[in-house]
Design a protein around this motif. Structure first.
Motif, PDB file in Angstrom:
ATOM      1  N   MET A 183      39.518  84.905  17.560  1.00  0.00           N
ATOM      2  CA  MET A 183      38.687  85.516  16.522  1.00  0.00           C
ATOM      3  C   MET A 183      37.920  84.442  15.759  1.00  0.00           C
ATOM      4  O   MET A 183      36.764  84.632  15.379  1.00  0.00           O
ATOM      5  CB  MET A 183      39.551  86.350  15.578  1.00  0.00           C
ATOM      6  CG  MET A 183      40.094  87.628  16.217  1.00  0.00           C
ATOM      7  SD  MET A 183      41.261  88.504  15.148  1.00  0.00           S
ATOM      8  CE  MET A 183      41.754  89.867  16.220  1.00  0.00           C
ATOM      9  N   ALA A 184      38.565  83.285  15.581  1.00  0.00           N
ATOM     10  CA  ALA A 184      37.882  82.163  14.926  1.00  0.00           C
ATOM     11  C   ALA A 184      36.773  81.592  15.806  1.00  0.00           C
ATOM     12  O   ALA A 184      35.775  81.060  15.305  1.00  0.00           O
ATOM     13  CB  ALA A 184      38.888  81.068  14.584  1.00  0.00           C
ATOM     14  N   SER A 185      36.920  81.714  17.121  1.00  0.00           N
ATOM     15  CA  SER A 185      35.943  81.124  18.051  1.00  0.00           C
ATOM     16  C   SER A 185      34.548  81.704  17.888  1.00  0.00           C
ATOM     17  O   SER A 185      33.567  81.049  18.227  1.00  0.00           O
ATOM     18  CB  SER A 185      36.411  81.324  19.503  1.00  0.00           C
ATOM     19  OG  SER A 185      36.199  82.655  19.946  1.00  0.00           O
ATOM     20  N   GLY A 186      34.466  82.912  17.380  1.00  0.00           N
ATOM     21  CA  GLY A 186      33.165  83.546  17.206  1.00  0.00           C
ATOM     22  C   GLY A 186      32.489  83.220  15.894  1.00  0.00           C
ATOM     23  O   GLY A 186      31.352  83.635  15.648  1.00  0.00           O
ATOM     24  N   GLU A 187      33.193  82.459  15.051  1.00  0.00           N
ATOM     25  CA  GLU A 187      32.617  82.028  13.777  1.00  0.00           C
ATOM     26  C   GLU A 187      31.934  80.675  13.950  1.00  0.00           C
ATOM     27  O   GLU A 187      32.019  80.049  15.003  1.00  0.00           O
ATOM     28  CB  GLU A 187      33.720  81.935  12.715  1.00  0.00           C
ATOM     29  CG  GLU A 187      34.491  83.224  12.493  1.00  0.00           C
ATOM     30  CD  GLU A 187      33.615  84.363  11.990  1.00  0.00           C
ATOM     31  OE1 GLU A 187      32.672  84.105  11.213  1.00  0.00           O
ATOM     32  OE2 GLU A 187      33.876  85.527  12.383  1.00  0.00           O
ATOM     33  N   GLU A 247      35.022  90.811  20.902  1.00  0.00           N
ATOM     34  CA  GLU A 247      33.664  90.666  20.377  1.00  0.00           C
ATOM     35  C   GLU A 247      33.405  89.232  19.920  1.00  0.00           C
ATOM     36  O   GLU A 247      32.282  88.739  20.029  1.00  0.00           O
ATOM     37  CB  GLU A 247      33.449  91.639  19.216  1.00  0.00           C
ATOM     38  CG  GLU A 247      33.420  93.110  19.627  1.00  0.00           C
ATOM     39  CD  GLU A 247      32.383  93.391  20.704  1.00  0.00           C
ATOM     40  OE1 GLU A 247      31.224  92.950  20.546  1.00  0.00           O
ATOM     41  OE2 GLU A 247      32.735  94.040  21.715  1.00  0.00           O
ATOM     42  N   GLN A 248      34.434  88.566  19.450  1.00  0.00           N
ATOM     43  CA  GLN A 248      34.263  87.196  18.961  1.00  0.00           C
ATOM     44  C   GLN A 248      34.031  86.193  20.090  1.00  0.00           C
ATOM     45  O   GLN A 248      33.209  85.283  19.959  1.00  0.00           O
ATOM     46  CB  GLN A 248      35.477  86.781  18.123  1.00  0.00           C
ATOM     47  CG  GLN A 248      35.609  87.532  16.798  1.00  0.00           C
ATOM     48  CD  GLN A 248      34.529  87.177  15.804  1.00  0.00           C
ATOM     49  OE1 GLN A 248      33.463  87.789  15.762  1.00  0.00           O
ATOM     50  NE2 GLN A 248      34.781  86.173  14.988  1.00  0.00           N
ATOM     51  N   VAL A 249      34.758  86.344  21.209  1.00  0.00           N
ATOM     52  CA  VAL A 249      34.582  85.369  22.299  1.00  0.00           C
ATOM     53  C   VAL A 249      33.215  85.502  22.959  1.00  0.00           C
ATOM     54  O   VAL A 249      32.763  84.578  23.649  1.00  0.00           O
ATOM     55  CB  VAL A 249      35.705  85.477  23.361  1.00  0.00           C
ATOM     56  CG1 VAL A 249      37.053  85.187  22.734  1.00  0.00           C
ATOM     57  CG2 VAL A 249      35.693  86.821  24.075  1.00  0.00           C
TER      58      VAL A 249
END
Length: 317
Positions: A183-187, A247-249
């Protein structure tokens, strides 16, 4: 007669709504509220091999964790929750640091199972934190990675502030922690983050709940989960639908190593395969045949650590 039928229909509809909300509140209390989770006791999907159970509960890594002189770090989250972290410097000065994210109902020290290799064999600094709703950190709910992704980024920034701009960071998460790092990867991550390791992640909180709702209670996703999502939004400030690693990746820029047990029945292996298929950045997948949830590193330790080390050597210098 028509009025009577209409009243009956309306009455049944109201009763159905009430029951739906009762189930939604029950699921929130069961899975998200910070409390004792007795429902996991005896869960067949969490039964691991005797070898894995012995390592989880009595492994030498536990003594290793106790013997280390971790420095306690404290931080306030963006929404005011007191968070507790632990930093362990490498034996020799290095610019490499691993930042861990533990699993559901776990705590920071659990990641010593992986951290011992990073510190002793790879020479990394190690940082691990109690996620909100766990351990010594505050919070009256479990974020399942969604709010935790922002906490994780704040911890990463703290690591950089403490160690310097040349610090190279690996994010390594297990189960809920794996979903957190994804989830952090998409930030917009600091450039210091060079690689991500996700062991046994789920695609989204909604997907995980839908899977477990069917598996544990034989209940349908609709209308229960939309209601549970509404309640979660009111009480915890996030909706289980938006909490999506998938969705984040799709926006990820950092290379990702996916690891999953081939016999995982708690978080199905198919979720990691779907994540891999939708990852924007460079990505690899290792499946450990016969491994249930989170036991890959124990059943195939050499394969796990060799794959991990090779992956890190490609992206962390």
């Amino acid at each position: 007669m028509k009025k009577i039928i209409l009243r009956i229909v309306v009455g049944l509809f109201i009763i159905a709504i009430i029951i739906n909300f009762m189930i939604g509140y029950y699921l929130y209390d069961l899975a998200i509220e910070r409390n004792v989770k007795d429902f996991l006791n005896g869960n067949q999907d969490l039964q691991v091999s005797a070898q894995a159970m012995e390592e989880f509960t009595q492994g030498d890594w536990r003594d290793w964790v106790k013997a280390q002189n971790f420095k306690e770090w404290k931080m306030k989250s963006y929404d005011g929750i007191a968070l507790q972290g632990y930093f362990l410097p490498a034996k020799e000065p290095t610019n490499k640091t691993v930042v861990f994210a533990h699993g559901y109902l776990g705590r920071a020290s659990d990641m010593g199972l992986f951290g011992q290799h990073y510190v002793e064999e790879l020479g990394y600094n190690m940082f691990t934190a109690d996620m909100r709703g766990h351990g010594e950190s505050g919070g009256d709910y479990i974020g399942f990675g969604w709010h935790d992704r922002l906490d994780l980024i704040d911890w990463v920034n703290r690591v950089v502030d403490e160690l310097g701009d040349d610090t190279e960071i690996v994010l390594h998460g297990l189960s809920m922690g794996a979903a957190t790092v994804l989830m952090a990867s998409g930030e917009e991550l600091p450039d210091n983050v060079k690689a991500i390791v996700a062991d046994s992640p789920y695609t989204s909180v909604n997907d995980l709940f839908a899977y477990q709702l069917d598996r544990m209670f034989k209940l349908p996703e609709f209308p229960i989960l939309p209601t549970t999502g509404l309640i979660t939004n009111i009480k915890a400030g996030y909706n289980i639908k938006e909490a999506s690693a998938l969705e984040q990746v799709k926006k990820a820029e950092v290379p990702i190593l996916y690891i999953h047990g081939g016999s995982d029945t708690f978080v199905p292996t198919s979720m990691t395969k779907e994540l891999l298929k939708n990852t924007k950045s460079e990505a690899e997948l290792m499946i450990v045949d016969g491994a249930n949830h989170g036991e890959s590193i124990i059943l195939e330790r050499d394969k796990y650590l060799d794959t991990l080390t090779r992956f890190l050597d490609k992206y962390v210098y």
